[in-house]
Structure formats: C-alpha cells, structure tokens
Motif scaffolding. Sequence first.
Motif, PDB file in Angstrom:
ATOM      1  N   CYS A 124      14.014 -56.047  -5.036  1.00 11.43           N
ATOM      2  CA  CYS A 124      14.949 -57.174  -5.003  1.00 11.43           C
ATOM      3  C   CYS A 124      15.916 -57.071  -6.171  1.00 11.43           C
ATOM      4  O   CYS A 124      15.512 -56.807  -7.305  1.00 11.43           O
ATOM      5  CB  CYS A 124      14.181 -58.499  -5.058  1.00 11.43           C
ATOM      6  SG  CYS A 124      15.211 -59.970  -4.938  1.00 11.43           S
ATOM      7  N   GLU A 125      17.216 -57.252  -5.883  1.00  8.01           N
ATOM      8  CA  GLU A 125      18.243 -57.213  -6.916  1.00  8.01           C
ATOM      9  C   GLU A 125      19.115 -58.454  -6.811  1.00  8.01           C
ATOM     10  O   GLU A 125      19.078 -59.182  -5.810  1.00  8.01           O
ATOM     11  CB  GLU A 125      19.094 -55.944  -6.767  1.00  8.01           C
ATOM     12  CG  GLU A 125      18.308 -54.672  -7.029  1.00  8.01           C
ATOM     13  CD  GLU A 125      19.103 -53.416  -6.725  1.00  8.01           C
ATOM     14  OE1 GLU A 125      18.794 -52.366  -7.312  1.00  8.01           O
ATOM     15  OE2 GLU A 125      20.012 -53.499  -5.876  1.00  8.01           O
ATOM     16  N   SER A 128      24.816 -55.879  -6.292  1.00  2.00           N
ATOM     17  CA  SER A 128      25.038 -54.502  -5.868  1.00  2.00           C
ATOM     18  C   SER A 128      23.826 -53.632  -6.179  1.00  2.00           C
ATOM     19  O   SER A 128      23.118 -53.838  -7.166  1.00  2.00           O
ATOM     20  CB  SER A 128      26.271 -53.937  -6.564  1.00  2.00           C
ATOM     21  OG  SER A 128      27.416 -54.705  -6.241  1.00  2.00           O
ATOM     22  N   ASN A 130      20.769 -50.835  -4.084  1.00  5.54           N
ATOM     23  CA  ASN A 130      20.193 -50.347  -2.839  1.00  5.54           C
ATOM     24  C   ASN A 130      18.919 -51.072  -2.442  1.00  5.54           C
ATOM     25  O   ASN A 130      18.308 -50.726  -1.428  1.00  5.54           O
ATOM     26  CB  ASN A 130      19.898 -48.841  -2.946  1.00  5.54           C
ATOM     27  CG  ASN A 130      21.168 -48.035  -3.143  1.00  5.54           C
ATOM     28  OD1 ASN A 130      22.147 -48.247  -2.432  1.00  5.54           O
ATOM     29  ND2 ASN A 130      21.152 -47.120  -4.117  1.00  5.54           N
ATOM     30  N   VAL A 134      18.174 -59.182  -1.683  1.00  9.31           N
ATOM     31  CA  VAL A 134      19.138 -59.647  -2.680  1.00  9.31           C
ATOM     32  C   VAL A 134      18.863 -61.120  -2.945  1.00  9.31           C
ATOM     33  O   VAL A 134      18.789 -61.928  -2.011  1.00  9.31           O
ATOM     34  CB  VAL A 134      20.592 -59.464  -2.201  1.00  9.31           C
ATOM     35  CG1 VAL A 134      21.566 -60.047  -3.218  1.00  9.31           C
ATOM     36  CG2 VAL A 134      20.891 -57.991  -1.956  1.00  9.31           C
ATOM     37  N   TYR A 141      18.368 -62.888   0.570  1.00 11.07           N
ATOM     38  CA  TYR A 141      19.008 -62.214   1.696  1.00 11.07           C
ATOM     39  C   TYR A 141      18.354 -60.874   1.975  1.00 11.07           C
ATOM     40  O   TYR A 141      17.875 -60.201   1.051  1.00 11.07           O
ATOM     41  CB  TYR A 141      20.483 -61.898   1.381  1.00 11.07           C
ATOM     42  CG  TYR A 141      21.400 -63.058   1.177  1.00 11.07           C
ATOM     43  CD1 TYR A 141      22.249 -63.480   2.200  1.00 11.07           C
ATOM     44  CD2 TYR A 141      21.470 -63.705  -0.054  1.00 11.07           C
ATOM     45  CE1 TYR A 141      23.143 -64.521   2.003  1.00 11.07           C
ATOM     46  CE2 TYR A 141      22.348 -64.754  -0.260  1.00 11.07           C
ATOM     47  CZ  TYR A 141      23.185 -65.159   0.770  1.00 11.07           C
ATOM     48  OH  TYR A 141      24.060 -66.188   0.572  1.00 11.07           O
ATOM     49  N   ARG A 143      19.632 -57.280   2.513  1.00 10.22           N
ATOM     50  CA  ARG A 143      20.868 -56.762   1.914  1.00 10.22           C
ATOM     51  C   ARG A 143      22.030 -56.706   2.902  1.00 10.22           C
ATOM     52  O   ARG A 143      23.163 -57.014   2.543  1.00 10.22           O
ATOM     53  CB  ARG A 143      20.613 -55.370   1.325  1.00 10.22           C
ATOM     54  CG  ARG A 143      21.894 -54.687   0.816  1.00 10.22           C
ATOM     55  CD  ARG A 143      21.610 -53.530  -0.091  1.00 10.22           C
ATOM     56  NE  ARG A 143      20.964 -53.953  -1.329  1.00 10.22           N
ATOM     57  CZ  ARG A 143      21.608 -54.482  -2.362  1.00 10.22           C
ATOM     58  NH1 ARG A 143      22.914 -54.669  -2.317  1.00 10.22           N
ATOM     59  NH2 ARG A 143      20.950 -54.841  -3.444  1.00 10.22           N
ATOM     60  N   ARG A 144      21.777 -56.299   4.128  1.00 11.72           N
ATOM     61  CA  ARG A 144      22.883 -56.132   5.073  1.00 11.72           C
ATOM     62  C   ARG A 144      23.626 -57.441   5.279  1.00 11.72           C
ATOM     63  O   ARG A 144      24.857 -57.473   5.368  1.00 11.72           O
ATOM     64  CB  ARG A 144      22.336 -55.596   6.403  1.00 11.72           C
ATOM     65  CG  ARG A 144      23.387 -55.410   7.480  1.00 11.72           C
ATOM     66  CD  ARG A 144      22.932 -54.349   8.472  1.00 11.72           C
ATOM     67  NE  ARG A 144      21.642 -54.663   9.055  1.00 11.72           N
ATOM     68  CZ  ARG A 144      21.484 -55.370  10.180  1.00 11.72           C
ATOM     69  NH1 ARG A 144      22.533 -55.849  10.803  1.00 11.72           N
ATOM     70  NH2 ARG A 144      20.289 -55.583  10.674  1.00 11.72           N
ATOM     71  N   TRP A 146      23.680 -60.044   3.156  1.00 11.07           N
ATOM     72  CA  TRP A 146      24.390 -60.385   1.917  1.00 11.07           C
ATOM     73  C   TRP A 146      25.716 -59.652   1.859  1.00 11.07           C
ATOM     74  O   TRP A 146      26.748 -60.226   1.491  1.00 11.07           O
ATOM     75  CB  TRP A 146      23.515 -60.008   0.716  1.00 11.07           C
ATOM     76  CG  TRP A 146      24.204 -60.176  -0.604  1.00 11.07           C
ATOM     77  CD1 TRP A 146      24.416 -61.335  -1.291  1.00 11.07           C
ATOM     78  CD2 TRP A 146      24.772 -59.123  -1.401  1.00 11.07           C
ATOM     79  NE1 TRP A 146      25.088 -61.078  -2.471  1.00 11.07           N
ATOM     80  CE2 TRP A 146      25.320 -59.737  -2.557  1.00 11.07           C
ATOM     81  CE3 TRP A 146      24.877 -57.743  -1.256  1.00 11.07           C
ATOM     82  CZ2 TRP A 146      25.958 -59.002  -3.555  1.00 11.07           C
ATOM     83  CZ3 TRP A 146      25.504 -57.012  -2.251  1.00 11.07           C
ATOM     84  CH2 TRP A 146      26.037 -57.647  -3.387  1.00 11.07           C
ATOM     85  N   GLN A 147      25.699 -58.383   2.271  1.00 10.71           N
ATOM     86  CA  GLN A 147      26.922 -57.597   2.277  1.00 10.71           C
ATOM     87  C   GLN A 147      27.933 -58.157   3.276  1.00 10.71           C
ATOM     88  O   GLN A 147      29.128 -58.271   2.980  1.00 10.71           O
ATOM     89  CB  GLN A 147      26.602 -56.137   2.617  1.00 10.71           C
ATOM     90  CG  GLN A 147      27.781 -55.188   2.471  1.00 10.71           C
ATOM     91  CD  GLN A 147      28.236 -55.036   1.029  1.00 10.71           C
ATOM     92  OE1 GLN A 147      27.410 -55.011   0.122  1.00 10.71           O
ATOM     93  NE2 GLN A 147      29.534 -54.943   0.822  1.00 10.71           N
TER      94      GLN A 147
END
Length: 679
Positions: A124-125, A128, A130, A134, A141, A143-144, A146-147
């Motif tokens: 989890c970040e 930005s 990988n 997120v 989220y 990641r996809r 969130w992007q």
Amino acid sequence: MNQPDLFDAPAPPLDDCGTLLADLGEWVEHGWLRELDRSFALFLHELDPAAGAPLLLAAALASHQLGRGHVCLDLQAALADSPASLSLPPAHAPDAPLARTPSQWLQALRLGDWCAALRASRLCEAGSGNAPLVLQGPRLYLRRYWQHEREVRALVSARLAPEPVAPAAQIRPVFDALFTAPAPDWQKLACALALRQRFAIVTGGPGTGKTTTVVRLLALLQSMALQGGGEPLRIRLAAPTGKAAARLAESIRGALDRLPWGALPHGEALRPHVPSAATTLHRLLGSQPESRHFRHHAGNPLALDVLVVDEASMVDLEMMARLLQALPSSARLVLLGDKDQLASVEAGAVLGELCSRAQEGHYDADTAQWLQEAAGQQPPPALQDAAGQPLDQAIAMLRVSHRFTADSGIGQLAQAVNAGDGRAAQALWRAGLDDLRSCRLAQPPALLAQDAKLRALVLAERAAPFGHAHYLRRMHTTRPADNAGPAAWDAWAGDLLQALGRFQLLCALREGPWGVTGLNATVAELLREAGLLQGTQGWFAGRPVLVTRNDYGLSLMNGDVGLTLDLPASEPGAPPVRRVAFPAGDGSGAVRWVLPARLQAVETVFAMTVHKSQGSEFEHAALVLPDQGNPVLTRELVYTGITRAKRWFTLVGGARAQGPVLAEAIGRRVLRASGLMAG
C-alpha cells in the motif's frame, strides 16, 4: 452504530491472517463477498506473507465495494456503520454456522490503527508507485481506480480554461434569434456557458431540452468555424448503449428539423455539417475483443473536434477516463445527462459527482458578465457566487420541463421523489391524476399468474395505456404476405420494434417473484394463455430479448433489444425461418436480422431492471416494487423508473409497495464512495 451480532463469538485475532482468510471463505459461502474479493486478498497474501489481517480485510472489502459501484473503500464509513456502508445482510441467528461476521472484525479496529497498518505494508502506498493498493486519507483504492480518478480530474480540469470561440458582441444577435423564451432561458444560458471552454455539462430532467440545446450549440459552432472560409468541425455523437445512441440520433434529427436555420450565418448550408448519426462509446473508441483496451487512446486520439455524449450518468469512471484520454487536447467535450438518475452499473458516479453543486449554480462574476454580454441575461442572483469554482462555470442545469406540464402527474411525482418528499408522493396517488396509476397485486407472490389486475396491465391493448399485447396483436394482424419482398418484412419488423417499445415492466430486483426472472416467466404464461404466444420456452415468435454482453462480431451492445419473428419458409412445407430483428443502432430506423443461434448472451425482456432501462423511454412504464424493503431500493432508482414514462406511469406491487416500501426507497440515497471531488 454497528448492528450487534446475535450470537457470542470470540474477538477476531487481528494478528492472525489464517483466521481472517478462513472467515473470508465463509463470507463468500454466505453471499456477503464475491469469490473475486477473497481471491484478491489471497493474492496479496501470496505477494507479501507479512501483510497483516487488517490489510487483507481492507483489500477484500475494497474489492467488494467495487462490485457495488464504489470507487474505493471509505474506511471511516465502514467503521462507523459497517452493515449500512458495506450493504451487508443482517446478523445471523445464533445457530448460523458462522464464526465471525465482517462487523465483528471491524468493531475490533480503530481508524488510526487501520490506516497505520496499511501504510506500514509495501502493498500500500500514498500515491505514485506500483503497490496494488493506494491510501488517500481514509479512502483505500485499488491502484487502477485511483489512477482513473486522478486522470478524470486532471483531464477535466485541463479543459476548463475559458476560451470563447468569438467575441460576445458577435454571438449575441445569433443567440437572440435562436432563443426567444423569456429570461431566464436556461437553454440559452447553457449554450452560452458551453461556448466558453472545451468541457461542458448540460444536465436536467426529462423534457428540459438537453438535445435542443446541444443542437443549437453545434449549429452555432459550425457557423463560426465556417466563417471566413474555414473548414467544418468534425463532430461525433455517442452514448453508452446502442439504444441510447439510437434515441440520441432520433432526438437530434427532430431538433434539426425544428432549428430556425435562417437565424444562423450560412443558414441551411450548415445542416449537412451537424450530424444526426450516433454510435456507442465502445464503437467510438474501438473496442478490442477480449480486452479492456481500445484502439483509440492518448497515443492514437480520436479524429474529431467536438464530441457530444448523451446519457452521461451511465458512464462509469473507467470509461470516462478512457474517453478523456482518447480526446485530442483541442477537442470539445459536451456531456448530456440527468444528474439525478441512477449511476452507472460499474464503479463510479462521475456525472453525479461533477454536478454535485449544479443546483446552486455558483457562477462567478466573470461568468455572469460573459452571459450578460453573449446571451443578454444572467443567472438569478441566488445562483451567483464570487467564490465559484472553475468546474461550476462549465455546468448548466436546465430547470424547466417542456414534456411535463404543471398538472402532469409524472412530472410532479418525479419532482417529489427527487426532493425526498414522501408525503407529496403519497398525496399524488390519491389525487386521481390521469397519467398515474396503481396496480396492487395479489398476495402471496405465487398467485401473480392468476392476478386479474396484472392480466389487465399486461393485456391492455386499445384502452390507454398500452400493455405487451399491443405489439403481439400487431405481429399477428399486420404480417405481410409470404411473397412480400425484403423491404416489407423490414418495415413490419421496424413497426413491431416501435410497438414493443411503447410499454415496459421495470423491476427493482432481478431475482424472486417480484424480480425480472419471476415476472418474465409469469408474463410469458399470461400472454400464452391469451393466445398471443405459441410458446414460452426457447426461441418462440414474439419473444423480446435483451443483449446482456457486448458482441462485437454482431455489432450488438449490452442493452440492445430485439424481437424474435417468423419469416416465410424457404420452401413449401418447411417450417418458418426464425430470426431476431434488431434496430440498426444508428437511428436510421433500419433493421438487422440475426440468427437466434448466434446470440449467446441474451435474456427474455417482458420485464427488465431499472438499471437496464436507462437510456430508454416508453409511452407507458410500470415500476414493480417488492412487498418488503431492500437496500437496492433507492430514491435514484424510483426516480429513474418514473422518468422512463412519457405518457403513463403505473406503480405495481403488493399491499405495502405503495406505502412503506416506497417511502423507505424515497428516503434512501445512493452515496458512492469516491474522491473525485476531494481535490
């Protein structure tokens, strides 16, 4: 408050991933989670065996939320009221074979500790990177998504800088000739607002003139482009489904016929440059079979200057991101839609979120001045706001319905529901208005096939409003002679498809006697007993079908409706040739014939869900509500069902449907977790 569990169980061990994964398996068996949600948690556990139970729980619930239309998991909301925020079923009885409920796991967590556990993991970040997850504030989220959210926000913002196409003094005379209604003329103001930047939204309920407004906008844009010998703009029209695209094309053609061409520079010479053909978003972007990717994207943008998207409330977050990526930076995007309708089936409620401040306007001083100069009028002072945001200046809400008059029951009912005024809605049923009807069905639901009121509703023919018998009787009485040419059979099928679209049963639920599955079987049997159908199973003449999955090989999209018909036998003594007729999908009125064997993802559609009805209109729409409350019954669903009706609306259900069930639905809003407008 969390609902208390009705049985005693030990507190969840937050440091034991094995116990959590076992519980996830039980929740899947009970229908609380999808297998996909559990598999995602297992995948993360394999990626990082050190990831703790709080992270795996959050990941499974975030995946679960996507399946319910949410873009993310709101950790704070989940902790505050897990059954409500996650739409989990009530707690099980003491003898239920279940160790722990999701609520028990959530009760053992605190927001700060949960967020800290997520931040501590490499899975989890905060932005930005990988990592598959997120975390943004209390929102988690995949990641996809969130992007996608970041891209939609950034790409919309990039189009908001004012850049009028011509001086206001040059536009004003044309506006005054095109729009003659007294101030405030919201169609005129909407057109002027949409001229100022490369992104605009025109929102409003049924009959408020969204299509009329955009046609005049397109004609005006073309007129300005052609001045001084310029090239015409490349304009495309699109919608999320084939049926919505066909309706858009039909509406555009009608609006073109009503346009006062003489009021525009270049006059009738402009008409060929304002298109009426519409396509689906999937066709526009160039869907790739068996892939989430499209032929058009940032590296291969669409070849257009202006794109109009109708029924934008149906566009989910991922599709909106793909669409914005594929637009040239210089192109204009105009979204049309009703912000109060049901949101997309997939994750996100983009139009509703973008229009969250539309009711109050929030137009700043620069916008008010531009509108005064270009349109000769301003929004009322109550809708002006010195602190208005850039997005506010790009949104126009049409506020006057030209379809529903002041004495229209449908219009009043839709307004009452939209305002959350259950008492006003109940009063309208007692007012005896001509366009509102109630059909109280027998109890228990197993008796529906014998219910006289349901029979009258379905078999209505000449006495308004129409029922399903209308198109079936036309099928039998207007059939061409066997030696008629192909044009006659096409015309017959086209007429029947129009007749089919005059009436529709709409269901809030999919399963059960009050849902699509049960009612389709019941209605088919009623029509067979009336001698209008020869069968109710398989492919029978008169069977209406709904496409449930995009079929690019056949150019059929999810939501397209066709009708099964018998054509003349190929030779004497042979059985009739059975085919399914579909509208061509381009609004031309043409018909396409498809072999039933080639249709792999269709279902009978005497009844359809309200979600599937979006983008459609029917002269008579009948909304079927169950006799018990259900989390899927919301204000937006009821409003969408009502506003599918053009001339008559009927509420169908048992003894409680018109009372407590309807009141509960009107009081429940769809609130999708998202951070699109969070900055």
